[in-house]
Design a protein around this motif. Structure first.
Motif, PDB file in Angstrom:
ATOM      1  N   LEU A  73       0.823  -1.213   0.000  1.00 23.01           N
ATOM      2  CA  LEU A  73       0.000   0.000   0.000  1.00 23.01           C
ATOM      3  C   LEU A  73       0.858   1.265   0.000  1.00 23.01           C
ATOM      4  O   LEU A  73       0.390   2.328  -0.436  1.00 23.01           O
ATOM      5  N   TYR A  74       2.110   1.156   0.436  1.00 24.88           N
ATOM      6  CA  TYR A  74       2.957   2.340   0.578  1.00 24.88           C
ATOM      7  C   TYR A  74       3.197   3.029  -0.767  1.00 24.88           C
ATOM      8  O   TYR A  74       3.106   4.259  -0.879  1.00 24.88           O
ATOM      9  N   ASP A  75       3.521   2.269  -1.798  1.00 17.01           N
ATOM     10  CA  ASP A  75       3.818   2.870  -3.100  1.00 17.01           C
ATOM     11  C   ASP A  75       2.651   2.743  -4.080  1.00 17.01           C
ATOM     12  O   ASP A  75       2.844   2.867  -5.289  1.00 17.01           O
ATOM     13  N   GLN A  76       1.456   2.526  -3.555  1.00 14.61           N
ATOM     14  CA  GLN A  76       0.298   2.358  -4.444  1.00 14.61           C
ATOM     15  C   GLN A  76      -0.018   3.642  -5.209  1.00 14.61           C
ATOM     16  O   GLN A  76      -0.492   3.593  -6.344  1.00 14.61           O
ATOM     17  N   TYR A  77       0.251   4.803  -4.598  1.00 14.54           N
ATOM     18  CA  TYR A  77      -0.118   6.079  -5.213  1.00 14.54           C
ATOM     19  C   TYR A  77       1.055   6.763  -5.910  1.00 14.54           C
ATOM     20  O   TYR A  77       0.933   7.906  -6.344  1.00 14.54           O
ATOM     21  N   ASP A  78       2.185   6.072  -6.033  1.00 13.47           N
ATOM     22  CA  ASP A  78       3.342   6.692  -6.674  1.00 13.47           C
ATOM     23  C   ASP A  78       3.134   6.936  -8.164  1.00 13.47           C
ATOM     24  O   ASP A  78       3.736   7.843  -8.740  1.00 13.47           O
ATOM     25  N   SER A  79       2.291   6.137  -8.790  1.00 13.16           N
ATOM     26  CA  SER A  79       2.034   6.304 -10.222  1.00 13.16           C
ATOM     27  C   SER A  79       1.031   7.416 -10.507  1.00 13.16           C
ATOM     28  O   SER A  79       0.814   7.764 -11.667  1.00 13.16           O
ATOM     29  N   ASN A  80       0.407   7.967  -9.458  1.00 10.25           N
ATOM     30  CA  ASN A  80      -0.554   9.063  -9.618  1.00 10.25           C
ATOM     31  C   ASN A  80       0.195  10.380  -9.448  1.00 10.25           C
ATOM     32  O   ASN A  80       0.684  10.711  -8.363  1.00 10.25           O
ATOM     33  N   VAL A  81       0.269  11.162 -10.526  1.00 12.94           N
ATOM     34  CA  VAL A  81       1.075  12.382 -10.501  1.00 12.94           C
ATOM     35  C   VAL A  81       0.507  13.418  -9.549  1.00 12.94           C
ATOM     36  O   VAL A  81       1.245  14.230  -8.986  1.00 12.94           O
ATOM     37  N   PHE A  82      -0.783  13.396  -9.307  1.00 13.54           N
ATOM     38  CA  PHE A  82      -1.382  14.420  -8.463  1.00 13.54           C
ATOM     39  C   PHE A  82      -0.969  14.280  -7.005  1.00 13.54           C
ATOM     40  O   PHE A  82      -0.943  15.268  -6.264  1.00 13.54           O
ATOM     41  N   ALA A  90       6.014  -3.119  18.805  1.00 15.28           N
ATOM     42  CA  ALA A  90       6.901  -1.960  18.950  1.00 15.28           C
ATOM     43  C   ALA A  90       8.125  -2.082  18.046  1.00 15.28           C
ATOM     44  O   ALA A  90       8.547  -1.101  17.415  1.00 15.28           O
ATOM     45  N   PHE A  91       8.696  -3.279  17.967  1.00 15.66           N
ATOM     46  CA  PHE A  91       9.862  -3.483  17.093  1.00 15.66           C
ATOM     47  C   PHE A  91       9.486  -3.303  15.627  1.00 15.66           C
ATOM     48  O   PHE A  91      10.210  -2.652  14.856  1.00 15.66           O
ATOM     49  N   LEU A  92       8.354  -3.884  15.222  1.00 11.50           N
ATOM     50  CA  LEU A  92       7.942  -3.791  13.824  1.00 11.50           C
ATOM     51  C   LEU A  92       7.655  -2.352  13.407  1.00 11.50           C
ATOM     52  O   LEU A  92       8.083  -1.908  12.336  1.00 11.50           O
ATOM     53  N   THR A  93       6.915  -1.633  14.236  1.00 11.46           N
ATOM     54  CA  THR A  93       6.471  -0.297  13.841  1.00 11.46           C
ATOM     55  C   THR A  93       7.561   0.761  13.965  1.00 11.46           C
ATOM     56  O   THR A  93       7.551   1.748  13.222  1.00 11.46           O
ATOM     57  N   HIS A  94       8.516   0.580  14.870  1.00 14.95           N
ATOM     58  CA  HIS A  94       9.532   1.614  15.091  1.00 14.95           C
ATOM     59  C   HIS A  94      10.863   1.312  14.402  1.00 14.95           C
ATOM     60  O   HIS A  94      11.686   2.231  14.244  1.00 14.95           O
ATOM     61  N   PHE A  95      11.087   0.084  14.006  1.00  8.98           N
ATOM     62  CA  PHE A  95      12.374  -0.251  13.386  1.00  8.98           C
ATOM     63  C   PHE A  95      12.193  -0.956  12.037  1.00  8.98           C
ATOM     64  O   PHE A  95      12.652  -0.461  11.002  1.00  8.98           O
ATOM     65  N   TYR A  96      11.527  -2.095  12.048  1.00  9.23           N
ATOM     66  CA  TYR A  96      11.468  -2.925  10.836  1.00  9.23           C
ATOM     67  C   TYR A  96      10.759  -2.215   9.697  1.00  9.23           C
ATOM     68  O   TYR A  96      11.265  -2.172   8.565  1.00  9.23           O
ATOM     69  N   PHE A  97       9.578  -1.653   9.961  1.00 13.53           N
ATOM     70  CA  PHE A  97       8.825  -1.000   8.889  1.00 13.53           C
ATOM     71  C   PHE A  97       9.535   0.245   8.374  1.00 13.53           C
ATOM     72  O   PHE A  97       9.427   0.577   7.190  1.00 13.53           O
ATOM     73  N   LYS A  98      10.264   0.937   9.248  1.00 13.31           N
ATOM     74  CA  LYS A  98      11.027   2.098   8.775  1.00 13.31           C
ATOM     75  C   LYS A  98      12.088   1.682   7.766  1.00 13.31           C
ATOM     76  O   LYS A  98      12.307   2.347   6.748  1.00 13.31           O
ATOM     77  N   ILE A  99      12.757   0.570   8.032  1.00 19.16           N
ATOM     78  CA  ILE A  99      13.776   0.081   7.099  1.00 19.16           C
ATOM     79  C   ILE A  99      13.131  -0.342   5.778  1.00 19.16           C
ATOM     80  O   ILE A  99      13.650  -0.045   4.696  1.00 19.16           O
ATOM     81  N   ARG A 100      11.990  -1.032   5.871  1.00 21.75           N
ATOM     82  CA  ARG A 100      11.298  -1.451   4.646  1.00 21.75           C
ATOM     83  C   ARG A 100      10.857  -0.251   3.821  1.00 21.75           C
ATOM     84  O   ARG A 100      10.999  -0.236   2.591  1.00 21.75           O
ATOM     85  N   MET A 101      10.305   0.772   4.450  1.00 21.46           N
ATOM     86  CA  MET A 101       9.841   1.954   3.723  1.00 21.46           C
ATOM     87  C   MET A 101      11.017   2.721   3.114  1.00 21.46           C
ATOM     88  O   MET A 101      10.907   3.290   2.029  1.00 21.46           O
ATOM     89  N   LYS A 102      12.146   2.732   3.813  1.00 22.91           N
ATOM     90  CA  LYS A 102      13.327   3.399   3.266  1.00 22.91           C
ATOM     91  C   LYS A 102      13.808   2.693   1.996  1.00 22.91           C
ATOM     92  O   LYS A 102      14.150   3.347   1.011  1.00 22.91           O
ATOM     93  N   LYS A 103      13.780   1.378   2.004  1.00 17.64           N
ATOM     94  CA  LYS A 103      14.190   0.637   0.818  1.00 17.64           C
ATOM     95  C   LYS A 103      13.216   0.865  -0.333  1.00 17.64           C
ATOM     96  O   LYS A 103      13.629   1.021  -1.489  1.00 17.64           O
ATOM     97  N   LEU A 104      11.926   0.878  -0.025  1.00 17.20           N
ATOM     98  CA  LEU A 104      10.945   1.148  -1.066  1.00 17.20           C
ATOM     99  C   LEU A 104      11.107   2.535  -1.656  1.00 17.20           C
ATOM    100  O   LEU A 104      10.957   2.729  -2.864  1.00 17.20           O
ATOM    101  N   SER A 105      11.425   3.509  -0.817  1.00 17.02           N
ATOM    102  CA  SER A 105      11.628   4.876  -1.313  1.00 17.02           C
ATOM    103  C   SER A 105      12.849   4.955  -2.200  1.00 17.02           C
ATOM    104  O   SER A 105      12.866   5.658  -3.219  1.00 17.02           O
ATOM    105  N   GLU A 106      13.930   4.256  -1.842  1.00 21.49           N
ATOM    106  CA  GLU A 106      15.138   4.253  -2.667  1.00 21.49           C
ATOM    107  C   GLU A 106      14.895   3.576  -4.007  1.00 21.49           C
ATOM    108  O   GLU A 106      15.403   4.025  -5.037  1.00 21.49           O
ATOM    109  N   GLU A 107      14.099   2.515  -4.013  1.00 25.18           N
ATOM    110  CA  GLU A 107      13.800   1.826  -5.259  1.00 25.18           C
ATOM    111  C   GLU A 107      12.989   2.729  -6.180  1.00 25.18           C
ATOM    112  O   GLU A 107      13.149   2.711  -7.401  1.00 25.18           O
ATOM    113  N   PHE A 108      12.069   3.482  -5.592  1.00 28.19           N
ATOM    114  CA  PHE A 108      11.260   4.378  -6.414  1.00 28.19           C
ATOM    115  C   PHE A 108      12.102   5.532  -6.962  1.00 28.19           C
ATOM    116  O   PHE A 108      11.953   5.940  -8.076  1.00 28.19           O
TER     117      PHE A 108
END
Length: 402
Positions: free
Chosen positions: A319-328, A384-402
């Motif tokens: 769901l994080y990058d679902q709206y990346d293809s929408n220019v608006f 707490a581990f997932l939301t404060h550490f693991y998901f941040k790393i996953r989102m950072k990787k997704l942002s770099e890929e985009f």
């Protein structure tokens, strides 16, 4: 006509295979593996606690066999244009239907044998059965399934297609009679009754000339039920949904979002409206709750709960990058960090809810509150581990890929 049915069956198999690949993805297969393992373990633990000659065991087995006969329908693979294009072959269509009947019977008997094998340990734990009686039970169930499929074949015949009530009664009454005689009287007598009913049905219903309209409707109803199952996991074009406002979803969106943050509202609304993501999260949460409720072993229950919390929460990452293809969405005057924070907030809320549901269900049928408290504490640490550490790393990787 035999070649026509073989071609249609092969095409349908390839079409269904594409949907099966979408349904049985890696995470769902893992969840099913643990679910069936937990059910089998609970079943094996429950059987020794049963005593012989329980008054309700025979009735439960009879109900099980009646329901088992309803599984596995007649697959004619008849299509809407067939009444026009196959009308010149109406005299040879019987060979086509016999091929369809044999294929449906094979699939139905496999299901029947599997269901009977599941019920036999329960039957042997509550009553004494000889080898001849066990064989008679299997044969009676298989003959009852053959009789059920013949009723379905009869219901698309020209003379009997309008008698819907009669067919529905035979769907339930014939296997019901066989099941009652088998389990309440004697399995050998049940086999005799099943054979008599099967022979009597074939002797009474003859000259089954096909009713094209009834055959097309039966096949469409059968495939629609299959498509509805697939539609629980992915979008199926054959199953059209209706647009309807769900007022309860408004409050849910408010709970999952922050009104002052546009990305928070967009992610929450996208999560609710995207049935692929929200649907799989809901279904896996229900499966996890069943597992946590049924598994009585402390360490196994805790391990399963923590593993399923992780598996379910990771389903939301697409769901994080679902709206990346929408220019608006890139025109929003919102900082990129705020977008990450809003998505992290959605992940936190959903993960906390599903973790709470799983840990509450882990109290089990034996009401082990100690196990639930241990799962609650460890689940809070995992969230707490997932939301404060693991998901941040996953989102950072997704942002770099985009």
């Amino acid at each position: 006509m035999n070649k026509l049915y073989a071609t249609r069956r092969q095409r349908q198999f390839m079409m269904l295979l594409k949907y099966w690949r979408l349904v049985f993805n890696d995470h769902f297969v893992i969840a099913l593996f643990f679910l069936f393992g937990a059910l089998a373990y609970g079943y094996s633990e429950w059987l020794p606690s049963l005593g012989p000659n329980l008054w309700w065991s025979r009735w439960l087995l009879a109900i099980w066999f009646v329901l088992l006969a309803q599984v596995g329908r007649l697959a004619t693979l008849v299509k809407r244009p067939d009444p026009v294009f196959l009308l010149p072959q109406v005299e040879t269509i019987d060979a086509y239907l016999k091929r369809a009947y044999r294929y449906s019977l094979l699939m139905g008997e496999i299901i029947t044998i599997a269901g009977t094998c599941i019920a036999m340990p329960f039957a042997l734990a509550t009553m004494k059965l000889s080898s001849a009686e066990i064989a008679a039970i299997f044969l009676a169930a298989m003959v009852a399934k053959d009789d059920w499929l013949f009723t379905a074949r009869k219901s698309i015949a020209m003379k009997w297609s309008k008698q819907h009530r009669r067919s529905r009664l035979e769907y339930w009454a014939n296997p019901g009679v066989v099941a009652v005689v088998t389990w309440l009287l004697n399995p050998l007598a049940g086999l005799v009754v099943a054979l008599i009913l099967d022979v009597a049905m074939r002797a009474y219903y003859r000259n089954l000339m096909i009713d094209w309209k009834a055959a097309v409707k039966m096949e469409e109803d059968r495939m629609y039920s299959v498509y509805r199952f697939f539609n629980l996991f992915t979008d199926v074009p054959s199953v059209q949904g209706n647009v309807k406002r769900r007022r309860w979803a408004t409050g849910l969106i408010k709970f999952l979002s922050n009104d002052s943050h546009p990305w928070s509202y967009l992610y929450a609304r996208g999560f609710i409206r995207n049935t692929d993501i929200s649907g799989i999260v809901i279904r896996l949460t229900l499966v996890a709750m069943v597992l946590a409720f049924l598994v009585p072993v402390q360490w196994l229950n805790t391990a399963l709960s923590l593993l399923l919390i992780y598996l379910i929460s990771t389903q939301m990452m697409p769901l994080y990058d679902q709206y990346d293809s929408n220019v608006f969405t890139h025109l929003y005057p919102v900082a990129f960090r705020q977008r990450i924070s809003d998505f992290q907030g959605l992940l936190t809320r959903v993960t906390i809810v599903e973790a709470l549901l799983i840990t509450i269900a882990s109290v089990g049928y034996d009401l082990d509150w100690r196990r639930m408290l241990i799962n609650l504490v460890l689940g809070a640490v995992e969230v707490a581990f997932l939301t404060h550490f693991y998901f941040k790393i996953r989102m950072k990787k997704l942002s770099e890929e985009f």
